[in-house]
Design a protein around this motif. Sequence first.
Motif, mmCIF file in Angstrom:
data_model
loop_
_atom_site.group_PDB
_atom_site.id
_atom_site.type_symbol
_atom_site.label_atom_id
_atom_site.label_comp_id
_atom_site.label_asym_id
_atom_site.label_seq_id
_atom_site.Cartn_x
_atom_site.Cartn_y
_atom_site.Cartn_z
ATOM 1 N N LYS A 70 0.988 -1.317 -0.066
ATOM 2 C CA LYS A 70 0.168 -0.297 0.243
ATOM 3 C C LYS A 70 0.873 1.214 -0.123
ATOM 4 O O LYS A 70 2.432 1.288 0.327
ATOM 5 C CB LYS A 70 -0.902 -0.025 0.966
ATOM 6 N N PHE A 71 0.299 2.030 -0.589
ATOM 7 C CA PHE A 71 1.361 3.185 -0.371
ATOM 8 C C PHE A 71 0.127 4.718 -0.738
ATOM 9 O O PHE A 71 -1.569 4.856 -0.259
ATOM 10 C CB PHE A 71 1.640 4.029 -2.014
ATOM 11 N N TYR A 72 0.742 6.144 -0.598
ATOM 12 C CA TYR A 72 -0.213 6.838 -0.234
ATOM 13 C C TYR A 72 0.436 8.043 -1.146
ATOM 14 O O TYR A 72 2.382 7.970 -1.563
ATOM 15 C CB TYR A 72 -0.142 7.327 1.370
ATOM 16 N N LEU A 101 4.233 7.909 -1.496
ATOM 17 C CA LEU A 101 5.009 8.192 -3.473
ATOM 18 C C LEU A 101 5.259 8.549 -4.564
ATOM 19 O O LEU A 101 6.197 8.968 -5.170
ATOM 20 C CB LEU A 101 3.872 6.638 -3.713
ATOM 21 N N PHE A 102 4.000 9.982 -3.706
ATOM 22 C CA PHE A 102 4.957 11.202 -4.505
ATOM 23 C C PHE A 102 3.201 12.405 -4.087
ATOM 24 O O PHE A 102 3.079 12.218 -3.281
ATOM 25 C CB PHE A 102 3.837 11.246 -6.449
ATOM 26 N N ILE A 103 3.197 13.646 -4.265
ATOM 27 C CA ILE A 103 2.656 14.937 -4.041
ATOM 28 C C ILE A 103 2.169 14.756 -5.833
ATOM 29 O O ILE A 103 2.741 15.209 -6.235
ATOM 30 C CB ILE A 103 4.023 16.174 -3.231
ATOM 31 N N GLY A 331 -3.852 2.323 -3.032
ATOM 32 C CA GLY A 331 -3.053 3.331 -2.011
ATOM 33 C C GLY A 331 -4.376 4.429 -1.542
ATOM 34 O O GLY A 331 -5.170 3.977 -1.888
ATOM 35 N N ILE A 332 -4.213 5.428 -1.663
ATOM 36 C CA ILE A 332 -4.738 6.652 -0.851
ATOM 37 C C ILE A 332 -3.926 8.083 -1.832
ATOM 38 O O ILE A 332 -2.487 8.231 -1.376
ATOM 39 C CB ILE A 332 -5.231 6.713 0.019
#
Length: 683
Positions: A70-72, A101-103, A331-332
């Motif tokens: 999972k990631f966000y 993971l990124f913005i 992810g979220i």
Amino acid sequence: MCPAPLENNQLNLHESNGENGNGYGWFNNAIPDSPSSSPGSSRAASPMMFQSFEATLSEKLKARLESKDKFYSLEFFPPRTKAGATNLISRFDRMRAGNPLFIDVTWHPAGNPAGDSETSSMMIAHAAVEYVGMESMLHMTCYGSSKEEIKSYLNKAKDLGIRNILALRGDLPNIDATWEIDPEKLNFATDLVKFIREHFDDYFTICVAGYPTGHPEAESYEMDLIRTKEKVDAGADFIITQLFFKASTFKKFVDDCRAIGITCPIIPGIMPVQSYDSLRHIVKLSKLSVPEEMKEIIEPLKDNDDAIRNYGIHLATNMIRDLFQSGYAPGIHFYTLNREVATTAILKQVGLWKNEMKKPLPWRLSADPNRTEEEIRPIFWTNRSKSYVYRTRHWDEFPNGRWGTSDSPAFGELKDYYLFYLASQSPKNELLEMWGKDLKSEEDVWGVFTRYITGELNEGGVKIRRTPWNDDELSGETALIKDQLAKVNQQGILTINSQPSANCVPSSDPVLGWGGSNGYIFQKAYLEFFTCEENVLAILQILGRFPGVNFQVVNKSGSVNVTNIKGKKPVAVTWGVFPGAEIKQPTVVDPIAFDHWKTEAFGLWTAQWAALYEADSQSRKIITDISENYYLVNLIDNDFPQGNCLWQVLDEMSSRRKLNEMTDLSQSLAGWVQVQRKNSLYY
């Protein structure tokens, strides 16, 4: 490889923990065998996986889906002021610690989003990539812009190291305007996706928006699903959804997307409810309806923002757990509203906040794809990585494998210490509280340095969390030698950079470790500091008893610049040995680069400290005098298997200085250096 025995003055190092690999195909050749979370877990994968910026965001998403890690990701909007931009970059630094993971950064056509100001969307996204080291995605709307304008925006984004675009149609300039299609322009997000693919092929990873309840202007929910598929078929890599209030809403949307043939990743967009007014504003803009059961809870709390925020955290946490456990969300994506408290609290509750970031290299990487080959930096900028990136931003190539020759390194000048991505994270009043509102003597300055190291409160009861040369609190590595550092700072050896010695430390070590698994780390002890002429002379007088120590001494004007490094060649001070790979040497002491660093290092005395005080004040005079009269010194102990002799060097310095004072030795530093140069000992 077996670690050598520890000497009495060498670090007591941690035991190594075993690490198991997990098959990220694109990553296997970059850094071997990094740990990841178990399939189905909501715990974030090892940050090691995604601190390499060679892979595209699309490839990283694919790897996460395959491993079920999972990631966000986090959304921010550009602020209106330069101070707001500085604060936002500081927030990026703090949020980066949790390993998103990124913005992404929103695009506001009315605010010159592609401009060069510190508040433009383009520059905020660029600063996140270049100076913070975060994978960043730039929103871009196409309505009202010509094809030439859009192409220029995309070319600029590419030049600035941005390689991810959230392609949007955009809104009408005002609510009463009439929608008109212009055949000479891009009118829909689908057109923008096609345009990007046509002109930039696969350089950009492209995201598009999805609407779990249908776009408010769509003919129907079903027609909006078809439009979404058109965007994906045009070349979009993944979807981020508009916010919603029930997990069931997102689940239905995913099922419907899959039913019509949309196979790309679909990431739910979550906006934690943070206040009554912000909820009303967002609902009005997005034209969403708040469920009655939410209204019944929120309405009685509308004047209590703390209670509403706690409820929002509870609601979002439960919804995310539902989406993870049911397998619907890979992810979220958080709509942060440029706030961090609620988002961070939710991330920690669901196990996504991951602050033990294992580093591919011992310094912070830039996310600029133009710097993906960079493997080596001078150690001087360890605590000012943003400044180093800024000063080398025009380089065509970056050192890879070896630092090589630097007879004429093209370091750009740092004329503006207050560029929004380089400015201190603290406002003036906070800096004065830490560094002293009314300095009486040089010893007061020594106390600031000492308390920064020890963590002790100053006389005003304030903790010193940063200095002009380090905008962060003490690192774990520096903390290993803080007792010795505190002692020498009390004596006027004002340290701004250091590293302990290390001999065959496992690369998994939580403090000194970096790089891939099953490797070993080596470090030479290094110390860099400002001090007075009397101390420098005493150091040089006793260094003949320490043949394994290299040094360099400079003053502000450059009239004194002396070293015992023959040929002024770079000296490796950190290296790592890893299975199946060449030895990595990521940090060096380069005497020529030190000449460029000294201008910045001395400049910080006046630009960030003296400038806090009135022009004719005693405090400003004290700081200015230190800047003008102190010397900048670096010391390297090359005998790293023996530990660290630099503390002994400084003890001997103190003894020699006392002797000099007792015998009234009047020899100047310049005179001493001249004699040594005649004897071919100094260069």
